[in-house]
Write a protein that holds these residues in place. Structure first.
Motif, short mmCIF file in Angstrom:
data_model
loop_
_atom_site.label_atom_id
_atom_site.label_comp_id
_atom_site.label_asym_id
_atom_site.label_seq_id
_atom_site.Cartn_x
_atom_site.Cartn_y
_atom_site.Cartn_z
N ILE A 232 51.36 38.35 34.04
CA ILE A 232 50.72 38.41 35.35
C ILE A 232 51.78 38.85 36.34
O ILE A 232 52.87 38.28 36.39
CB ILE A 232 50.12 37.05 35.75
N ASP A 233 51.47 39.90 37.10
CA ASP A 233 52.43 40.45 38.06
C ASP A 233 52.63 39.45 39.19
O ASP A 233 51.72 39.21 39.99
CB ASP A 233 51.91 41.79 38.60
N ALA A 234 53.78 38.80 39.22
CA ALA A 234 54.02 37.74 40.19
C ALA A 234 55.18 38.10 41.10
O ALA A 234 56.12 38.78 40.70
CB ALA A 234 54.31 36.43 39.46
N GLY A 235 55.10 37.64 42.34
CA GLY A 235 56.19 37.86 43.28
C GLY A 235 57.07 36.62 43.36
O GLY A 235 56.58 35.50 43.29
N GLY A 236 58.37 36.83 43.50
CA GLY A 236 59.26 35.68 43.64
C GLY A 236 59.64 35.08 42.31
O GLY A 236 59.10 35.40 41.27
N GLY A 237 60.58 34.18 42.35
CA GLY A 237 61.10 33.59 41.11
C GLY A 237 60.59 32.19 40.88
O GLY A 237 61.34 31.33 40.44
N PHE A 238 59.31 31.94 41.21
CA PHE A 238 58.78 30.58 41.03
C PHE A 238 58.37 30.34 39.59
O PHE A 238 58.40 31.24 38.76
CB PHE A 238 57.59 30.36 41.97
N GLY A 239 57.96 29.11 39.31
CA GLY A 239 57.61 28.72 37.94
C GLY A 239 56.32 29.34 37.45
O GLY A 239 55.68 30.13 38.16
N SER A 240 55.93 28.96 36.24
CA SER A 240 54.76 29.56 35.61
C SER A 240 53.46 28.97 36.16
O SER A 240 53.45 27.87 36.71
CB SER A 240 54.81 29.35 34.09
N LEU A 241 52.37 29.71 35.98
CA LEU A 241 51.05 29.26 36.43
C LEU A 241 50.45 28.27 35.45
O LEU A 241 50.72 28.32 34.25
CB LEU A 241 50.11 30.47 36.52
N ASN A 242 49.60 27.39 35.96
CA ASN A 242 48.75 26.56 35.11
C ASN A 242 47.89 27.47 34.25
O ASN A 242 47.44 28.53 34.69
CB ASN A 242 47.90 25.67 36.02
N VAL A 243 47.62 27.07 33.00
CA VAL A 243 46.90 27.94 32.07
C VAL A 243 45.49 28.28 32.57
O VAL A 243 45.00 29.39 32.36
CB VAL A 243 46.86 27.31 30.65
N SER A 244 44.83 27.35 33.27
CA SER A 244 43.48 27.65 33.76
C SER A 244 43.54 28.67 34.90
O SER A 244 42.67 29.54 35.01
CB SER A 244 42.76 26.37 34.21
N ASN A 245 44.57 28.60 35.75
CA ASN A 245 44.73 29.60 36.80
C ASN A 245 45.04 30.97 36.19
O ASN A 245 44.53 32.00 36.64
CB ASN A 245 45.87 29.21 37.75
N ALA A 246 45.88 30.96 35.16
CA ALA A 246 46.23 32.22 34.49
C ALA A 246 45.00 32.87 33.86
O ALA A 246 44.82 34.09 33.91
CB ALA A 246 47.30 31.96 33.42
N ALA A 247 44.11 32.04 33.29
CA ALA A 247 42.87 32.57 32.69
C ALA A 247 42.00 33.23 33.74
O ALA A 247 41.46 34.32 33.53
CB ALA A 247 42.10 31.44 32.00
N ALA A 248 41.86 32.58 34.90
CA ALA A 248 41.04 33.13 35.97
C ALA A 248 41.61 34.46 36.48
O ALA A 248 40.88 35.45 36.64
CB ALA A 248 40.92 32.13 37.12
N ILE A 249 42.92 34.50 36.69
CA ILE A 249 43.55 35.73 37.18
C ILE A 249 43.42 36.84 36.15
O ILE A 249 43.12 37.99 36.46
CB ILE A 249 45.04 35.47 37.53
N GLY A 250 43.63 36.48 34.87
CA GLY A 250 43.51 37.47 33.79
C GLY A 250 42.12 38.06 33.71
O GLY A 250 41.94 39.28 33.55
N LEU A 251 41.09 37.21 33.80
CA LEU A 251 39.71 37.70 33.75
C LEU A 251 39.42 38.63 34.92
O LEU A 251 38.79 39.68 34.76
CB LEU A 251 38.73 36.53 33.76
N TYR A 252 39.89 38.24 36.10
CA TYR A 252 39.64 39.08 37.29
C TYR A 252 40.37 40.41 37.16
O TYR A 252 39.83 41.47 37.49
CB TYR A 252 40.07 38.34 38.55
N ALA A 253 41.60 40.37 36.66
CA ALA A 253 42.42 41.59 36.56
C ALA A 253 41.84 42.60 35.56
O ALA A 253 42.10 43.80 35.68
CB ALA A 253 43.85 41.21 36.15
N THR A 254 41.08 42.11 34.57
CA THR A 254 40.55 43.02 33.56
C THR A 254 39.11 43.47 33.86
O THR A 254 38.56 44.28 33.13
CB THR A 254 40.56 42.37 32.16
N LYS A 255 38.52 42.93 34.93
CA LYS A 255 37.16 43.34 35.30
C LYS A 255 37.13 44.79 35.75
O LYS A 255 38.11 45.31 36.27
CB LYS A 255 36.61 42.47 36.45
N GLU A 256 35.98 45.41 35.56
CA GLU A 256 35.79 46.76 36.14
C GLU A 256 35.44 46.59 37.59
O GLU A 256 34.39 46.03 37.93
CB GLU A 256 34.67 47.51 35.40
N HIS A 257 36.32 47.02 38.48
CA HIS A 257 36.06 46.89 39.91
C HIS A 257 35.51 48.21 40.45
O HIS A 257 36.10 49.28 40.25
CB HIS A 257 37.36 46.53 40.64
N ASN A 258 34.37 48.13 41.10
CA ASN A 258 33.73 49.35 41.63
C ASN A 258 34.48 49.84 42.86
O ASN A 258 34.99 49.10 43.63
CB ASN A 258 32.27 49.05 42.00
#
Length: 258
Positions: A232-258
């Protein structure tokens, strides 16, 4: 002729599954289970106050609940569970075969979980999967959170509608999806490309995102089997995302956006 040991074990497993039940609790989770015709309901305990809030769902389900005085309401669940005066004993849902569930829209999305055992994380992933239109969430039988009351409560009703399958072997499941035309991407902080880069020009493809538990991440076998490791393209040097947040971001990032 004596049956092979593996056949006997499989038959015993099926019988055990048929007997298995779980207790759902909380107004939201119980209401959605009552309204789900695919859910087998066994017994229900409820206080008069909670019953007044669930009258329509109870009537639709056809179940006859046991109405209990709130002072005597001691359901067979963990004492710390926030039950809101209602529990429902049910049988686990059967979503059928992975191959059938994962054939969906023009470009289906699937979440696969590699040893994600926390029911709250899986419940939150099911909510995101439902909202963002995933065809299924897939874990493994022995190292994924089973259906439980805690998972159902966190899923806030999504457990009744969002396919959640637990298969025998994750690597075999990944290969099966690849044969069905899926692009299978493993989320990993060491991934050399972002999710968006991996799906660029391929948004018409079916995509499966594989997520590991926080800490250990993806197993070596999983990393070897996926088509690519992505981050996941992240800004800054912070820690990793919670797995449920990562799943949501991943699903959104792979959607076909009109």
């Amino acid at each position: 002729m004596k049956k092979p040991k593996w056949v006997v074990e499989k038959e015993q497993g099926k019988k055990a599954d048929a007997r298995e039940t779980l207790w759902l609790f909380g107004l939201h989770a119980v209401r959605d289970a009552l309204m789900n015709p695919a859910r087998t309901k066994v017994t229900m305990m409820v206080t008069p106050n909670a019953l007044a809030k669930l009258e329509e769902a109870v009537a639709a389900s056809g179940i006859t609940p046991e109405v209990v005085d709130p002072r005597k309401f001691r359901p067979p669940i963990d004492a710390g569970s926030v039950h809101q005066g209602v529990v429902l004993e049910v049988k686990p849902l059967d979503w059928g075969r992975m191959e059938d569930v994962c054939i969906g829209d023009a470009a289906p999305r699937v979440i696969m979980l590699d040893r994600v055992t926390d029911p709250h994380n899986v419940g939150a992933i099911l909510r995101s999967a439902e909202v963002l239109g995933a065809s299924a969430v897939i874990g493994t039988r022995h190292h994924s959170a089973p259906e439980t009351g805690a998972l159902a409560k966190t899923a806030s009703g999504a457990l009744e509608r969002q396919p959640y399958l637990r298969i025998r072997n994750l690597a075999d499941g990944i290969i099966a999806l690849q044969k069905m035309g899926y692009l299978v991407l493993g989320l990993d902080g060491e991934g050399t490309q972002t999710i968006e880069e991996a799906v660029a020009g391929k948004r018409d493809r079916a995509v499966a995102l594989v997520l590991g538990a926080e800490g250990p991440g993806l197993r070596e076998k999983t990393r070897e089997t996926v088509d690519a490791l992505v981050r996941i393209d992240a800004g800054g040097g912070f820690g990793s995302l919670n797995v449920s947040n990562a799943a949501a971001i991943g699903l959104y990032a792979t959607k076909e956006h009109n």
